[in-house]
Structures are given as C-alpha cells and as structure tokens.
Design a protein around this motif. Structure first.
Motif, PDB file in Angstrom:
ATOM      1  N   VAL A  98      12.004  -2.860  12.679  1.00 38.38           N
ATOM      2  CA  VAL A  98      11.887  -1.560  12.013  1.00 38.38           C
ATOM      3  C   VAL A  98      10.450  -1.387  11.543  1.00 38.38           C
ATOM      4  O   VAL A  98       9.922  -2.247  10.823  1.00 38.38           O
ATOM      5  CB  VAL A  98      12.826  -1.451  10.794  1.00 38.38           C
ATOM      6  N   VAL A  99       9.819  -0.301  11.931  1.00 38.07           N
ATOM      7  CA  VAL A  99       8.468   0.009  11.461  1.00 38.07           C
ATOM      8  C   VAL A  99       8.583   1.118  10.421  1.00 38.07           C
ATOM      9  O   VAL A  99       8.990   2.243  10.732  1.00 38.07           O
ATOM     10  CB  VAL A  99       7.550   0.430  12.614  1.00 38.07           C
ATOM     11  N   ALA A 100       8.247   0.761   9.185  1.00 43.99           N
ATOM     12  CA  ALA A 100       8.317   1.710   8.071  1.00 43.99           C
ATOM     13  C   ALA A 100       7.000   1.657   7.302  1.00 43.99           C
ATOM     14  O   ALA A 100       6.968   1.517   6.079  1.00 43.99           O
ATOM     15  CB  ALA A 100       9.494   1.373   7.158  1.00 43.99           C
ATOM     16  N   THR A 101       5.918   1.762   8.062  1.00 44.78           N
ATOM     17  CA  THR A 101       4.576   1.574   7.518  1.00 44.78           C
ATOM     18  C   THR A 101       3.994   2.835   6.887  1.00 44.78           C
ATOM     19  O   THR A 101       2.892   2.807   6.333  1.00 44.78           O
ATOM     20  CB  THR A 101       3.635   1.082   8.628  1.00 44.78           C
ATOM     21  N   GLY A 102       4.697   3.955   6.991  1.00 43.14           N
ATOM     22  CA  GLY A 102       4.286   5.166   6.288  1.00 43.14           C
ATOM     23  C   GLY A 102       3.017   5.794   6.821  1.00 43.14           C
ATOM     24  O   GLY A 102       2.682   5.703   8.003  1.00 43.14           O
ATOM     25  N   LEU A 103       2.295   6.424   5.919  1.00 47.14           N
ATOM     26  CA  LEU A 103       1.028   7.065   6.271  1.00 47.14           C
ATOM     27  C   LEU A 103       0.086   6.981   5.093  1.00 47.14           C
ATOM     28  O   LEU A 103       0.480   6.624   3.978  1.00 47.14           O
ATOM     29  CB  LEU A 103       1.251   8.520   6.708  1.00 47.14           C
ATOM     30  N   LYS A 104      -1.164   7.300   5.330  1.00 49.25           N
ATOM     31  CA  LYS A 104      -2.137   7.359   4.241  1.00 49.25           C
ATOM     32  C   LYS A 104      -2.716   8.768   4.183  1.00 49.25           C
ATOM     33  O   LYS A 104      -2.778   9.475   5.199  1.00 49.25           O
ATOM     34  CB  LYS A 104      -3.241   6.325   4.411  1.00 49.25           C
ATOM     35  N   ARG A 136      -5.293  15.163   4.643  1.00 52.26           N
ATOM     36  CA  ARG A 136      -5.020  14.919   6.058  1.00 52.26           C
ATOM     37  C   ARG A 136      -4.138  13.680   6.150  1.00 52.26           C
ATOM     38  O   ARG A 136      -4.507  12.600   5.686  1.00 52.26           O
ATOM     39  CB  ARG A 136      -6.324  14.702   6.826  1.00 52.26           C
ATOM     40  N   ALA A 137      -2.957  13.857   6.718  1.00 53.14           N
ATOM     41  CA  ALA A 137      -2.023  12.742   6.845  1.00 53.14           C
ATOM     42  C   ALA A 137      -2.394  11.894   8.060  1.00 53.14           C
ATOM     43  O   ALA A 137      -2.533  12.416   9.169  1.00 53.14           O
ATOM     44  CB  ALA A 137      -0.599  13.265   6.983  1.00 53.14           C
ATOM     45  N   VAL A 138      -2.543  10.590   7.851  1.00 54.32           N
ATOM     46  CA  VAL A 138      -2.867   9.674   8.940  1.00 54.32           C
ATOM     47  C   VAL A 138      -1.702   8.699   9.099  1.00 54.32           C
ATOM     48  O   VAL A 138      -1.553   7.758   8.316  1.00 54.32           O
ATOM     49  CB  VAL A 138      -4.162   8.896   8.651  1.00 54.32           C
ATOM     50  N   PRO A 139      -0.832   8.914  10.078  1.00 57.56           N
ATOM     51  CA  PRO A 139       0.325   8.030  10.264  1.00 57.56           C
ATOM     52  C   PRO A 139      -0.107   6.608  10.627  1.00 57.56           C
ATOM     53  O   PRO A 139      -1.030   6.419  11.424  1.00 57.56           O
ATOM     54  CB  PRO A 139       1.092   8.670  11.421  1.00 57.56           C
ATOM     55  N   ARG A 140       0.565   5.643  10.042  1.00 58.25           N
ATOM     56  CA  ARG A 140       0.316   4.244  10.401  1.00 58.25           C
ATOM     57  C   ARG A 140       1.304   3.857  11.512  1.00 58.25           C
ATOM     58  O   ARG A 140       2.280   3.154  11.277  1.00 58.25           O
ATOM     59  CB  ARG A 140       0.482   3.353   9.173  1.00 58.25           C
ATOM     60  N   GLY A 181      15.702  -1.483  20.553  1.00 58.34           N
ATOM     61  CA  GLY A 181      15.517  -2.428  19.453  1.00 58.34           C
ATOM     62  C   GLY A 181      14.374  -2.107  18.525  1.00 58.34           C
ATOM     63  O   GLY A 181      14.174  -2.808  17.521  1.00 58.34           O
ATOM     64  N   LEU A 182      13.599  -1.062  18.816  1.00 61.80           N
ATOM     65  CA  LEU A 182      12.446  -0.691  17.992  1.00 61.80           C
ATOM     66  C   LEU A 182      12.755   0.604  17.249  1.00 61.80           C
ATOM     67  O   LEU A 182      13.034   1.629  17.867  1.00 61.80           O
ATOM     68  CB  LEU A 182      11.198  -0.517  18.861  1.00 61.80           C
ATOM     69  N   TRP A 183      12.659   0.552  15.931  1.00 62.12           N
ATOM     70  CA  TRP A 183      13.055   1.662  15.078  1.00 62.12           C
ATOM     71  C   TRP A 183      11.889   2.117  14.208  1.00 62.12           C
ATOM     72  O   TRP A 183      10.998   1.330  13.870  1.00 62.12           O
ATOM     73  CB  TRP A 183      14.215   1.238  14.179  1.00 62.12           C
ATOM     74  N   ALA A 184      11.909   3.396  13.826  1.00 61.28           N
ATOM     75  CA  ALA A 184      10.912   3.933  12.895  1.00 61.28           C
ATOM     76  C   ALA A 184      11.646   4.630  11.761  1.00 61.28           C
ATOM     77  O   ALA A 184      12.657   5.299  11.976  1.00 61.28           O
ATOM     78  CB  ALA A 184       9.981   4.913  13.608  1.00 61.28           C
ATOM     79  N   ALA A 185      11.139   4.458  10.547  1.00 61.64           N
ATOM     80  CA  ALA A 185      11.787   5.061   9.383  1.00 61.64           C
ATOM     81  C   ALA A 185      10.740   5.539   8.388  1.00 61.64           C
ATOM     82  O   ALA A 185       9.601   5.063   8.375  1.00 61.64           O
ATOM     83  CB  ALA A 185      12.726   4.055   8.708  1.00 61.64           C
ATOM     84  N   GLY A 186      11.123   6.486   7.553  1.00 61.93           N
ATOM     85  CA  GLY A 186      10.209   7.020   6.549  1.00 61.93           C
ATOM     86  C   GLY A 186       9.076   7.806   7.175  1.00 61.93           C
ATOM     87  O   GLY A 186       9.228   8.428   8.229  1.00 61.93           O
ATOM     88  N   ASN A 187       7.903   7.766   6.550  1.00 62.09           N
ATOM     89  CA  ASN A 187       6.771   8.545   7.037  1.00 62.09           C
ATOM     90  C   ASN A 187       6.168   7.995   8.324  1.00 62.09           C
ATOM     91  O   ASN A 187       5.284   8.627   8.909  1.00 62.09           O
ATOM     92  CB  ASN A 187       5.690   8.651   5.966  1.00 62.09           C
ATOM     93  N   GLU A 231       0.828  -1.208   0.000  1.00 63.05           N
ATOM     94  CA  GLU A 231       0.000   0.000   0.000  1.00 63.05           C
ATOM     95  C   GLU A 231       0.864   1.261   0.000  1.00 63.05           C
ATOM     96  O   GLU A 231       0.817   2.054   0.941  1.00 63.05           O
ATOM     97  CB  GLU A 231      -0.923   0.003   1.218  1.00 63.05           C
ATOM     98  N   PRO A 232       1.685   1.465  -1.032  1.00 67.02           N
ATOM     99  CA  PRO A 232       2.545   2.656  -1.049  1.00 67.02           C
ATOM    100  C   PRO A 232       1.744   3.941  -1.134  1.00 67.02           C
ATOM    101  O   PRO A 232       0.742   4.017  -1.864  1.00 67.02           O
ATOM    102  CB  PRO A 232       3.399   2.459  -2.313  1.00 67.02           C
ATOM    103  N   ARG A 233       2.174   4.941  -0.400  1.00 71.18           N
ATOM    104  CA  ARG A 233       1.464   6.216  -0.356  1.00 71.18           C
ATOM    105  C   ARG A 233       1.393   6.876  -1.732  1.00 71.18           C
ATOM    106  O   ARG A 233       0.401   7.514  -2.081  1.00 71.18           O
ATOM    107  CB  ARG A 233       2.172   7.153   0.638  1.00 71.18           C
TER     108      ARG A 233
END
Length: 315
Positions: A111-117, A236-240, A272-278, A43-45
């Motif tokens: 790594v959580v790189a789930t972006g946003l919608k 409206r940006a909705v972060p995942r 040990g928990l990382w976030a990347a991208g949106n 589901e790429p933004r």
C-alpha cells in the motif's frame, strides 16, 4: 541471511506512509490478523496546522495527537511501525522495499499512502505563516477565522473559485490578482465576483505585513498595503507517487498533478499494489484519507484470503 532474519523482514502487507490513510489501512489489517509493517517517514502534510477540523468525533484535535493515537491503536494489534523512508521498491512475485536506513523488507501486497507536499507561492513571509493566518482550505479553517478580513492570493484564474467559496465565511474578501492579469478573468468570473462583493486588486504581491505575530496586511510591489487578517492561498500540490510509477502503475495527468489509476478500492493497475489517501488523489481530507485506507485494508485482506484458498484448491 538467516531464516530468522528473513522471517523478520517478511510481511503479508507493507504500508508506506504513516498518515491517516496508512494508519487506517494498518489498523484494519492488524485486526484481520495480517502481519503488517507501516513505514513512516514522519512528514504529514498537515503538520503546520495546530488543529484539524471536520473529522467527526475528532474535530479540533491536533494532527500530532491524531497520529500518536493512531500509532497506539495499530500497536494493539501487532502492526509494526518503523520510522524510516522507503527509497526504492521492486516487484519480484511480491514486493521488495528498500528503506533509507539500509533494511530491505518484503511483502505479498503493498500500500502506498505517501500523500503529497504543498509548494507555496514564493511570497515573502508566506511559508512562515502557513497553517496560522495563511490558509488553504476554508472547510478546514474557515470557521476559526470567520468574519475576519480575508485576502485571496491568485496564482491562476482558478483562484476566482477560491475567492468565491470563502465568502461563505466572511463578506469582507479581497482577491489579489498577483500573477494573474485582469484579462485572464472571464466575464462570468467578474460578474460572480461582483455579485459576491469580492474586491479585485491588480498587481503583484510582494510580501506580508505582520505585527505582534499576526497578519495585518498584504503589501504589493508598488508599496501599497491592504489591511487583511487572513490570506487564503492555493499551494501547488506535488503528489509523492514516484514509487507507484516505478512499480509500473498506470498514471494519469490531472490539473493538480500525476496520480495513479485506481479502482474503487484503491487497487492500481498492478496486481497487489494499492494507493490510498492523497497518493491516490488530490481532494482527500483527513477523514476521506482514513476512509480510503480502511477500504484498501479490507479489500487486501479479502484478496489475500481468496488467493490462498485458490492456491489450496490447486494443490
């Protein structure tokens, strides 16, 4: 569960999200010889866009081609990619991730790189044209529509900023106030709009006028139509970021959504928990998201290495 099954479902790193950030992290980790799994829900933004711009050496490439190339690259280094959705995650010394297909996978680092919608304003015809002649980012698409008749749909007083910015690409700009009243605009807003030559039209927008599969006008609630070829909106940006919150990461409220608190590498407040991208911030374009994924991947490899060395010293 047999030993072979447990081994197959255990990784050093799991990356949730197969966009630019997730694939970039996977590439770095694969090249560092880390057993890595990328979970991609597909589901790429930027899926509505025909092309992406501003990525040096990839300017004009379609998002689909970009992702296909990235998947091929991570596969060269043994990174596994599964088309599935992560529906839950838990901390248990490492991380256990449950996938929608029923599989449970485990890793030392996540790594959580789930972006946003993007949630678009509810205007008739808007969603169907998004990524074509209904646009969001002038840095992504401004060159392609330069010197055309622009409209900007105001959904908050911040839309004034968008209207001013897009005048760099066209001097024919109309700001449709839509759900914003003239009283909400500051004196400074009005002065800048006038200086930039931006026309301000009050009244709610009812829909778009489309002829021969192209935008030709903006229709107001009173029935009047204003000829426009391009309409800029601010979705409206909705972060995942649900998984991050569920895993205990400290979150912070911003004007554009709730995001995790991260350090310069992308590490959250949970070890040990990382976030990347949106998933780590609103303003990450594709090239920025790839950079954040790269940085996280390199940092994770270092963390794993040092943790293993420290453990060996204590034996």
């Amino acid at each position: 569960m047999t030993e072979n099954t447990a081994l197959a479902d255990s990784y050093e790193v799991i990356v949730i999200g197969g966009g630019a950030a997730g694939l970039s992290a996977g590439l770095v980790l694969g090249r560092a010889r880390r057993r890595t799994l990328v979970v991609d829900a597909g589901e790429p933004r930027n899926a509505p866009a025909a092309h992406m711009q501003g990525y040096l050496s990839r300017d004009g490439m379609s998002p689909a081609e970009f992702l296909a190339t990235g998947r091929e690259e991570i596969a060269r280094y043994g990174v596994e990619l599964v088309r599935d959705r992560a529906v839950d995650a838990a901390r248990d010394g490492g991380f256990t991730v449950t996938l929608a297909g029923g599989r449970t996978v485990r890793a030392r680092q996540l790594v959580v790189a789930t972006g946003l919608k993007d949630e678009l304003p509810r205007v008739e015809g808007l969603a169907e044209r998004f990524g074509r002649d209904v646009l969001h980012c002038p840095y992504c698409h401004g060159w392609e529509v330069r010197d055309q008749a622009f409209g900007v749909l105001a959904t908050s007083p911040m839309s004034v900023h968008q209207a001013l910015i897009v005048t760099q690409w066209s001097k024919d700009v109309t700001l449709f106030l839509h759900t914003v009243t003239e009283a909400e605009l500051s004196t400074e807003d009005l002065r800048r709009l006038a200086a930039a030559g931006v026309r301000v039209v009050p009244g709610e927008v009812a829909g778009l006028v489309v002829e021969d599969d192209r935008l030709t006008g903006i229709r107001l609630g009173d029935g009047s139509v204003h000829a426009r070829e391009v309409l800029f909106v601010a979705p409206r940006a909705v972060p995942r970021t649900d998984l991050l919150a569920r895993l205990g990461a400290q979150m912070t409220e911003t004007p554009v959504g709730v995001y995790p608190v991260v350090d310069g590498r992308g590490l959250t407040t949970v070890p040990g928990l990382w976030a990347a991208g949106n998933a780590s911030g609103f303003a990450e374009q594709v090239i920025n998201a790839a950079s954040r994924g790269y940085r996280a991947g390199a940092a994770i490899n270092g963390e794993l290495l040092m943790n293993d060395l420290d453990a060996a010293v204590q034996v």
